[in-house]
Design a protein around this motif. Structure first.
Motif: not given
Length: 106
Positions: A44-52, A57-62, A89-96
């Motif tokens: 959670x402290x390495x990404x910008x996906x924290x709230x709606x 763009x989804x970012x996951x760094x370091x 939107x029914x499309x896979x956008x990111x895979x970690x």
């Protein structure tokens, strides 16, 4: 969002958890699933996906997965993987994909 815990045995096979959270925003609002909380809190402290609303763009760094976070789970020694899939939107956008090995010390 889908989170899968896999264990290596002639390839990676589903193990213990295969969670499909239909709405990421609903999870971010309630945060009511213990396994998802363990995984999500680890980055959670390495990404910008924290709230709606979610960013375009989804970012996951370091990111380095803290395997100690899984000490709460009864996992035997072995090679594991955690796959987290974000779909919009029914499309896979990111895979970690996170791979790790657990070893029991006596």
């Amino acid at each position: 969002m889908r989170i899968q815990l896999l264990k290596r045995a002639s390839g990676y096979k589903p193990f213990l958890y295969n969670i499909c959270q239909s709405d990421v925003c609903e999870y971010l609002e309630k945060r009511n699933h213990p396994f998802v909380n363990i995984i999500f809190n680890s980055f959670t402290n390495r990404t910008n996906v924290n709230r709606c609303p979610l960013p375009p763009e989804i970012i996951l760094e370091h990111f380095r997965f803290p395997v100690k976070a899984l000490e709460l789970l009864p996992l035997p020694s072995g090679d594991y993987a955690i796959f987290i899939t974000f779909s919009f939107d029914s499309e896979e956008r990111a895979l970690v994909k996170v791979y790790f090995t657990l070893t029991e010390y006596r």
